[in-house]
Design a protein around this motif. Sequence first.
Motif, short mmCIF file in Angstrom:
data_model
loop_
_atom_site.label_atom_id
_atom_site.label_comp_id
_atom_site.label_asym_id
_atom_site.label_seq_id
_atom_site.Cartn_x
_atom_site.Cartn_y
_atom_site.Cartn_z
N ASP A 1 42.77 50.19 40.94
CA ASP A 1 43.85 50.19 39.91
C ASP A 1 44.16 48.60 39.45
OD1 ASP A 1 43.42 52.78 39.96
OD2 ASP A 1 45.51 53.27 41.22
N THR A 2 44.23 48.43 38.27
CA THR A 2 44.93 47.22 37.95
C THR A 2 46.04 47.30 36.98
OG1 THR A 2 43.49 47.12 35.91
CG2 THR A 2 42.61 45.93 37.89
N ASN A 3 47.09 46.39 36.73
CA ASN A 3 48.28 46.48 35.86
C ASN A 3 48.29 44.85 35.41
OD1 ASN A 3 51.15 45.94 35.42
ND2 ASN A 3 51.52 47.79 36.59
N ASP A 4 48.28 44.95 34.21
CA ASP A 4 48.48 43.76 33.33
C ASP A 4 49.82 42.97 33.57
OD1 ASP A 4 45.97 43.01 32.43
OD2 ASP A 4 46.15 44.45 30.68
N VAL A 5 50.78 43.51 33.37
CA VAL A 5 52.12 43.37 33.17
C VAL A 5 52.44 42.64 34.61
CG1 VAL A 5 54.63 43.78 33.17
CG2 VAL A 5 52.91 44.73 31.39
N GLN A 6 52.13 43.46 35.67
CA GLN A 6 52.33 42.98 37.10
C GLN A 6 51.39 41.68 37.29
OE1 GLN A 6 53.32 45.00 40.17
NE2 GLN A 6 53.40 42.94 41.20
N ALA A 7 50.18 41.63 36.64
CA ALA A 7 49.29 40.59 36.93
C ALA A 7 50.27 39.26 36.44
CB ALA A 7 48.01 40.78 36.53
N LYS A 8 50.40 39.49 35.25
CA LYS A 8 51.29 38.27 34.45
C LYS A 8 52.30 37.77 35.33
CE LYS A 8 49.65 39.40 29.68
NZ LYS A 8 49.95 39.84 28.62
N ASP A 9 52.98 38.79 35.82
CA ASP A 9 54.40 38.44 36.58
C ASP A 9 53.77 37.65 37.83
OD1 ASP A 9 57.08 38.88 36.88
OD2 ASP A 9 56.74 40.33 38.60
N ASP A 10 52.89 38.19 38.46
CA ASP A 10 52.63 37.54 40.00
C ASP A 10 51.93 36.07 39.74
OD1 ASP A 10 53.22 39.56 41.25
OD2 ASP A 10 51.45 40.69 41.46
N ARG B 1 38.36 33.67 47.12
CA ARG B 1 36.72 33.58 46.85
C ARG B 1 35.98 35.06 46.92
NH1 ARG B 1 36.17 27.87 50.08
NH2 ARG B 1 36.54 26.51 48.38
N ALA B 2 36.77 35.66 47.97
CA ALA B 2 35.93 37.08 48.30
C ALA B 2 36.46 37.96 47.22
CB ALA B 2 36.56 37.49 49.59
N ALA B 3 37.65 37.79 46.63
CA ALA B 3 38.06 38.71 45.47
C ALA B 3 37.30 38.48 44.24
CB ALA B 3 39.62 38.76 45.42
N SER B 4 37.05 36.70 44.07
CA SER B 4 36.59 36.63 42.72
C SER B 4 34.94 36.67 42.85
CB SER B 4 36.85 34.93 42.73
OG SER B 4 38.20 34.82 42.70
N ASN C 1 54.98 33.32 47.66
CA ASN C 1 54.64 34.68 47.08
C ASN C 1 53.05 34.84 47.42
OD1 ASN C 1 57.13 35.49 45.78
ND2 ASN C 1 56.62 33.67 44.62
N PHE C 2 52.38 33.82 47.79
CA PHE C 2 50.84 34.13 48.02
C PHE C 2 50.60 35.02 49.08
CE2 PHE C 2 50.37 30.04 45.88
CZ PHE C 2 49.04 30.23 45.56
N LEU C 3 51.58 34.94 50.20
CA LEU C 3 51.52 36.05 51.18
C LEU C 3 51.59 37.41 50.70
CD1 LEU C 3 51.14 36.69 54.41
CD2 LEU C 3 53.44 36.63 54.38
N GLN C 4 52.63 37.63 50.04
CA GLN C 4 52.86 39.24 49.64
C GLN C 4 51.81 39.67 48.55
OE1 GLN C 4 54.45 40.31 46.36
NE2 GLN C 4 54.00 42.14 47.12
N ILE C 5 51.26 38.64 47.74
CA ILE C 5 50.45 39.06 46.51
C ILE C 5 48.97 39.10 47.22
CG2 ILE C 5 49.47 38.17 44.38
CD1 ILE C 5 52.23 36.97 43.93
N LEU C 6 48.36 38.02 47.93
CA LEU C 6 47.20 38.01 48.35
C LEU C 6 46.74 38.77 49.50
CD1 LEU C 6 46.87 35.40 46.67
CD2 LEU C 6 45.57 34.43 48.00
N ALA C 7 47.90 39.23 50.14
CA ALA C 7 47.65 40.14 51.43
C ALA C 7 47.69 41.72 50.94
CB ALA C 7 48.73 39.90 52.46
N TYR D 1 40.42 43.70 42.09
CA TYR D 1 40.52 43.75 40.91
C TYR D 1 41.50 43.09 40.12
CZ TYR D 1 36.44 46.65 42.69
OH TYR D 1 35.34 47.22 43.21
N GLN D 2 42.57 43.76 40.88
CA GLN D 2 43.82 43.15 40.38
C GLN D 2 44.23 41.69 40.68
OE1 GLN D 2 46.38 44.63 38.66
NE2 GLN D 2 48.14 43.45 39.05
N LEU D 3 43.88 41.26 41.78
CA LEU D 3 43.74 39.97 41.78
C LEU D 3 42.86 39.08 41.05
CD1 LEU D 3 43.28 39.62 46.03
CD2 LEU D 3 45.46 39.10 44.55
N ARG D 4 41.89 39.46 40.63
CA ARG D 4 40.91 38.87 39.65
C ARG D 4 41.54 38.65 38.27
NH1 ARG D 4 35.66 42.30 40.20
NH2 ARG D 4 35.17 41.53 42.37
N LYS D 5 42.55 39.61 37.85
CA LYS D 5 43.48 39.45 36.74
C LYS D 5 44.55 38.42 37.11
CE LYS D 5 42.72 43.61 34.12
NZ LYS D 5 43.38 44.55 33.24
#
Length: 329
Positions: free
Chosen positions: A173-182, A250-253, A201-207, A212-216
């Motif tokens: 699942d992906t969420n554009d609004v959340q991705a912009k905010d992050d 890198r692994a996500a991208s 915030n890196f810890l909370q977001i990347l972990a 798919y969400q991370l790419r956004k």
Amino acid sequence: MSGSPNPYFTMNSPYATIVDAREFNAALFAEKIDRALRAGEKDVVIKVLTGISNNQRQALREPYKLKYGKELVDALDKKFSGDAEKVIFALMDTPLDYDVKQLKQAIKGLGTDEAVLIEILCSRTVDQLRAIRAAYEKQYGKQLEKDVAGDTSGEFKDLLVSLVTGSKDGSHDTNDVQAKDDAVRLFADGKAKLSKKEGSNFLQILATQNQYQLRKVFAYFQELAGTDIEKLVEKEFSGDLRNSYLTIVRAASDKQKFFAQQLHASMKGLGTRDNDLIRVLVSRSEVDLELIKTEFQTLYNKNLEDVVKGDTSGAYRDALLSIIHGNHQ
């Protein structure tokens, strides 16, 4: 548990170098290996083991023991040594067992091999991490997260423990609004010189977020900052924490590019980091090694086989080249 019952099972991936051999008979192949072992023909043993898939290698164990009264791995152990033996053992482990053993080896004894912890914990899927955690506890009677926490510190420790305990989203699942905010939060971290404050915030977001969400998030970050997320990570973090975040990014991208970089790093400079070289080649051989070979050529303008050939020798080199070449021609 979501996903397939075996999160490591790839079902003859079109990007693998090694797939199920069509003409496979476990009893006959076990005999072939025993004959070669007795004749001291290591090249034949290597050919047989790299010519069949991991599932088929597991199927050799029982007929071998029934016929010869000993474990196949013990018989292989007597004939191979050094790095060649490491490759053979890696091929004979199931992918899950191999990851678990690699993690245990990275943690035990004096000094931690952070590179191994980072590569495995930051690049495996959610289902694979779940399987690793359960298998580790079953095998060693200890909790992986406790062993990891005991060997690491700070935000690096928090990140690895978070990954082990399954905080990452396993969906697509992906969420554009959340991705912009992050992306904005990560950008603000960079502006605030985040390395000077506790946690990020890196810890909370990347972990926690799926690839798919991370790419956004990374795409929005690029728009916002005019630079890619890797550059910010390299600038703001250092040491193991930087390497972990870079691995997740890198692994996500682009996972294949990440593993091509891992292979290159294992062979550049003086001396080869053989354990890293073996781990990547064996663990990706039934997943995406064909794509990694192409990526390696693109990144470094060199053929992976040629670089491995120049960096290794003997039965060890033969085994690695055989994995790279594969069995599905």
